[in-house]
Write a protein that holds these residues in place. Structure first.
Motif, PDB file in Angstrom:
ATOM      1  N   CYS A  24      -9.047   9.496 -17.959  1.00 45.70           N
ATOM      2  CA  CYS A  24      -8.580   8.165 -18.364  1.00 45.70           C
ATOM      3  C   CYS A  24      -8.794   7.151 -17.240  1.00 45.70           C
ATOM      4  CB  CYS A  24      -7.114   8.211 -18.772  1.00 45.70           C
ATOM      5  SG  CYS A  24      -6.828   9.157 -20.280  1.00 45.70           S
ATOM      6  N   HIS A  25      -8.496   7.538 -16.009  1.00 46.55           N
ATOM      7  CA  HIS A  25      -8.692   6.633 -14.880  1.00 46.55           C
ATOM      8  C   HIS A  25     -10.164   6.277 -14.735  1.00 46.55           C
ATOM      9  CE1 HIS A  25      -8.944   5.357 -10.622  1.00 46.55           C
ATOM     10  NE2 HIS A  25      -7.829   4.722 -10.965  1.00 46.55           N
ATOM     11  N   ALA A  26     -11.049   7.256 -14.913  1.00 45.06           N
ATOM     12  CA  ALA A  26     -12.485   6.993 -14.834  1.00 45.06           C
ATOM     13  C   ALA A  26     -12.928   6.037 -15.938  1.00 45.06           C
ATOM     14  CB  ALA A  26     -13.265   8.304 -14.921  1.00 45.06           C
ATOM     15  N   ILE A  27     -12.396   6.210 -17.129  1.00 43.64           N
ATOM     16  CA  ILE A  27     -12.730   5.298 -18.239  1.00 43.64           C
ATOM     17  C   ILE A  27     -12.289   3.880 -17.902  1.00 43.64           C
ATOM     18  CG2 ILE A  27     -12.180   4.696 -20.637  1.00 43.64           C
ATOM     19  CD1 ILE A  27     -12.132   7.763 -21.182  1.00 43.64           C
ATOM     20  N   PHE A  28     -11.076   3.733 -17.387  1.00 41.18           N
ATOM     21  CA  PHE A  28     -10.593   2.406 -16.997  1.00 41.18           C
ATOM     22  C   PHE A  28     -11.449   1.816 -15.881  1.00 41.18           C
ATOM     23  CE2 PHE A  28      -6.152   3.983 -18.338  1.00 41.18           C
ATOM     24  CZ  PHE A  28      -6.280   3.439 -19.605  1.00 41.18           C
ATOM     25  N   ALA A  29     -11.865   2.641 -14.926  1.00 36.29           N
ATOM     26  CA  ALA A  29     -12.627   2.156 -13.777  1.00 36.29           C
ATOM     27  C   ALA A  29     -14.061   1.772 -14.134  1.00 36.29           C
ATOM     28  CB  ALA A  29     -12.640   3.223 -12.673  1.00 36.29           C
ATOM     29  N   MET A  30     -14.653   2.486 -15.085  1.00 33.13           N
ATOM     30  CA  MET A  30     -16.071   2.271 -15.377  1.00 33.13           C
ATOM     31  C   MET A  30     -16.349   1.373 -16.571  1.00 33.13           C
ATOM     32  SD  MET A  30     -17.751   5.994 -14.584  1.00 33.13           S
ATOM     33  CE  MET A  30     -16.727   6.921 -15.705  1.00 33.13           C
ATOM     34  N   THR A  31     -15.324   1.070 -17.336  1.00 33.90           N
ATOM     35  CA  THR A  31     -15.527   0.254 -18.537  1.00 33.90           C
ATOM     36  C   THR A  31     -14.499  -0.870 -18.565  1.00 33.90           C
ATOM     37  OG1 THR A  31     -13.981   1.455 -19.965  1.00 33.90           O
ATOM     38  CG2 THR A  31     -16.207   2.358 -19.787  1.00 33.90           C
ATOM     39  N   TYR A  63      -4.857   0.089  -7.718  1.00 32.34           N
ATOM     40  CA  TYR A  63      -6.205  -0.229  -7.236  1.00 32.34           C
ATOM     41  C   TYR A  63      -7.017  -1.055  -8.233  1.00 32.34           C
ATOM     42  CZ  TYR A  63     -11.054   0.400  -5.804  1.00 32.34           C
ATOM     43  OH  TYR A  63     -12.357   0.179  -5.470  1.00 32.34           O
ATOM     44  N   LEU A  64      -6.996  -0.670  -9.492  1.00 31.75           N
ATOM     45  CA  LEU A  64      -7.848  -1.326 -10.478  1.00 31.75           C
ATOM     46  C   LEU A  64      -7.285  -2.678 -10.895  1.00 31.75           C
ATOM     47  CD1 LEU A  64      -8.751   1.683 -12.783  1.00 31.75           C
ATOM     48  CD2 LEU A  64     -10.177   0.627 -11.024  1.00 31.75           C
ATOM     49  N   PRO A  65      -8.143  -3.699 -10.947  1.00 25.43           N
ATOM     50  CA  PRO A  65      -7.671  -4.992 -11.439  1.00 25.43           C
ATOM     51  C   PRO A  65      -7.287  -4.867 -12.917  1.00 25.43           C
ATOM     52  CG  PRO A  65     -10.051  -5.033 -11.077  1.00 25.43           C
ATOM     53  CD  PRO A  65      -9.556  -3.715 -10.597  1.00 25.43           C
ATOM     54  N   GLY A  66      -6.249  -5.540 -13.301  1.00 23.61           N
ATOM     55  CA  GLY A  66      -5.804  -5.475 -14.691  1.00 23.61           C
ATOM     56  C   GLY A  66      -5.112  -4.177 -15.039  1.00 23.61           C
ATOM     57  N   GLY A  67      -4.744  -3.391 -14.040  1.00 27.82           N
ATOM     58  CA  GLY A  67      -4.125  -2.096 -14.293  1.00 27.82           C
ATOM     59  C   GLY A  67      -2.849  -2.174 -15.109  1.00 27.82           C
ATOM     60  N   ALA A  68      -2.168  -3.292 -15.053  1.00 31.06           N
ATOM     61  CA  ALA A  68      -0.934  -3.448 -15.830  1.00 31.06           C
ATOM     62  C   ALA A  68      -1.219  -3.435 -17.332  1.00 31.06           C
ATOM     63  CB  ALA A  68      -0.225  -4.738 -15.441  1.00 31.06           C
ATOM     64  N   ARG A  69      -2.467  -3.750 -17.698  1.00 30.62           N
ATOM     65  CA  ARG A  69      -2.842  -3.770 -19.118  1.00 30.62           C
ATOM     66  C   ARG A  69      -3.336  -2.405 -19.598  1.00 30.62           C
ATOM     67  NH1 ARG A  69      -5.447  -8.326 -17.198  1.00 30.62           N
ATOM     68  NH2 ARG A  69      -7.457  -7.304 -17.477  1.00 30.62           N
ATOM     69  N   HIS A  70      -3.565  -1.474 -18.689  1.00 32.86           N
ATOM     70  CA  HIS A  70      -4.080  -0.162 -19.071  1.00 32.86           C
ATOM     71  C   HIS A  70      -2.990   0.663 -19.737  1.00 32.86           C
ATOM     72  CE1 HIS A  70      -7.310  -0.519 -15.721  1.00 32.86           C
ATOM     73  NE2 HIS A  70      -7.621  -1.221 -16.787  1.00 32.86           N
ATOM     74  N   ALA A  71      -3.365   1.320 -20.817  1.00 31.12           N
ATOM     75  CA  ALA A  71      -2.413   2.158 -21.553  1.00 31.12           C
ATOM     76  C   ALA A  71      -3.112   3.409 -22.060  1.00 31.12           C
ATOM     77  CB  ALA A  71      -1.817   1.383 -22.723  1.00 31.12           C
ATOM     78  N   ILE A  72      -2.394   4.502 -22.029  1.00 30.52           N
ATOM     79  CA  ILE A  72      -2.851   5.762 -22.604  1.00 30.52           C
ATOM     80  C   ILE A  72      -1.884   6.068 -23.731  1.00 30.52           C
ATOM     81  CG2 ILE A  72      -3.320   8.203 -22.177  1.00 30.52           C
ATOM     82  CD1 ILE A  72      -3.649   7.406 -19.167  1.00 30.52           C
ATOM     83  N   VAL A  73      -2.408   6.141 -24.954  1.00 34.95           N
ATOM     84  CA  VAL A  73      -1.548   6.250 -26.127  1.00 34.95           C
ATOM     85  C   VAL A  73      -2.020   7.360 -27.061  1.00 34.95           C
ATOM     86  CG1 VAL A  73      -0.978   3.780 -26.027  1.00 34.95           C
ATOM     87  CG2 VAL A  73      -2.864   4.548 -27.460  1.00 34.95           C
ATOM     88  N   ALA A  74      -1.134   7.748 -27.950  1.00 36.00           N
ATOM     89  CA  ALA A  74      -1.460   8.679 -29.027  1.00 36.00           C
ATOM     90  C   ALA A  74      -2.009   7.880 -30.208  1.00 36.00           C
ATOM     91  CB  ALA A  74      -0.206   9.446 -29.449  1.00 36.00           C
ATOM     92  N   PRO A  75      -2.775   8.503 -31.088  1.00 38.78           N
ATOM     93  CA  PRO A  75      -3.295   7.788 -32.255  1.00 38.78           C
ATOM     94  C   PRO A  75      -2.151   7.235 -33.116  1.00 38.78           C
ATOM     95  CG  PRO A  75      -4.266   9.983 -32.108  1.00 38.78           C
ATOM     96  CD  PRO A  75      -3.189   9.903 -31.077  1.00 38.78           C
ATOM     97  N   ALA A  76      -2.334   6.027 -33.614  1.00 39.37           N
ATOM     98  CA  ALA A  76      -1.302   5.400 -34.446  1.00 39.37           C
ATOM     99  C   ALA A  76      -1.045   6.194 -35.726  1.00 39.37           C
ATOM    100  CB  ALA A  76      -1.704   3.969 -34.789  1.00 39.37           C
ATOM    101  N   LEU A  77      -2.062   6.887 -36.229  1.00 42.26           N
ATOM    102  CA  LEU A  77      -1.895   7.665 -37.453  1.00 42.26           C
ATOM    103  C   LEU A  77      -1.454   9.098 -37.184  1.00 42.26           C
ATOM    104  CD1 LEU A  77      -4.978   6.442 -39.499  1.00 42.26           C
ATOM    105  CD2 LEU A  77      -2.591   5.737 -39.745  1.00 42.26           C
ATOM    106  N   GLY A  78      -1.157   9.393 -35.912  1.00 42.19           N
ATOM    107  CA  GLY A  78      -0.669  10.725 -35.563  1.00 42.19           C
ATOM    108  C   GLY A  78      -1.660  11.813 -35.936  1.00 42.19           C
ATOM    109  N   PRO A  79      -1.177  12.913 -36.481  1.00 40.58           N
ATOM    110  CA  PRO A  79      -2.067  14.027 -36.796  1.00 40.58           C
ATOM    111  C   PRO A  79      -3.039  13.729 -37.936  1.00 40.58           C
ATOM    112  CG  PRO A  79       0.151  14.485 -37.567  1.00 40.58           C
ATOM    113  CD  PRO A  79       0.223  13.214 -36.769  1.00 40.58           C
ATOM    114  N   ASN A  80      -2.852  12.611 -38.630  1.00 35.90           N
ATOM    115  CA  ASN A  80      -3.745  12.256 -39.740  1.00 35.90           C
ATOM    116  C   ASN A  80      -4.910  11.382 -39.300  1.00 35.90           C
ATOM    117  OD1 ASN A  80      -2.125  13.604 -41.630  1.00 35.90           O
ATOM    118  ND2 ASN A  80      -0.762  11.853 -41.764  1.00 35.90           N
ATOM    119  N   ALA A  81      -5.004  11.052 -38.021  1.00 31.10           N
ATOM    120  CA  ALA A  81      -6.026  10.127 -37.534  1.00 31.10           C
ATOM    121  C   ALA A  81      -7.441  10.634 -37.799  1.00 31.10           C
ATOM    122  CB  ALA A  81      -5.826   9.857 -36.043  1.00 31.10           C
ATOM    123  N   GLY A  82      -7.694  11.899 -37.533  1.00 29.50           N
ATOM    124  CA  GLY A  82      -9.042  12.446 -37.717  1.00 29.50           C
ATOM    125  C   GLY A  82      -9.500  12.397 -39.158  1.00 29.50           C
TER     126      GLY A  82
END
Length: 98
Positions: A24-31, A63-82
């Motif tokens: 997740c940190h790499a995703i935030f850092a590279m994108t 370290y990352l700019p905008g880090g306060a906006r970064h979030a790691i979340v579960a799918p909104a549809l829970g187990p039905n997301a897929g």
């Protein structure tokens, strides 16, 4: 054994959370992503999402700019997301071919 089947204090929980936190940190850092959605079977493990958030925060330490906006979340549809996503893609494909 499945991570969910292991005791809460088993070292595998920390290892998996660390790997996911690094991802997740790499995703935030590279994108420009601000939100990473983690789902699937392993994420049904109690406490894993919170441990992953903590691991990513330990890596970032402001370290990352905008880090306060970064979030790691579960799918909104829970187990039905897929399945819901698959149905929506099928409907879109059908509409496109009609």
């Amino acid at each position: 054994a499945s991570l969910s089947d292991l005791p809460d204090d088993h070292e595998a929980h920390a290892v998996i959370a660390s790997y996911l936190g690094q991802l997740c940190h790499a995703i935030f850092a590279m994108t420009a992503a601000e939100i990473v959605v983690l789902g699937g079977g392993v994420m049904h493990t109690p406490g894993l999402l919170e441990r992953t958030r903590e691991a990513a925060a330990r890596l970032d330490r402001g370290y990352l700019p905008g880090g306060a906006r970064h979030a790691i979340v579960a799918p909104a549809l829970g187990p039905n997301a897929g399945i819901a996503g698959a149905i929506l893609l099928a409907q879109a494909a059908r509409a496109e071919n009609s």
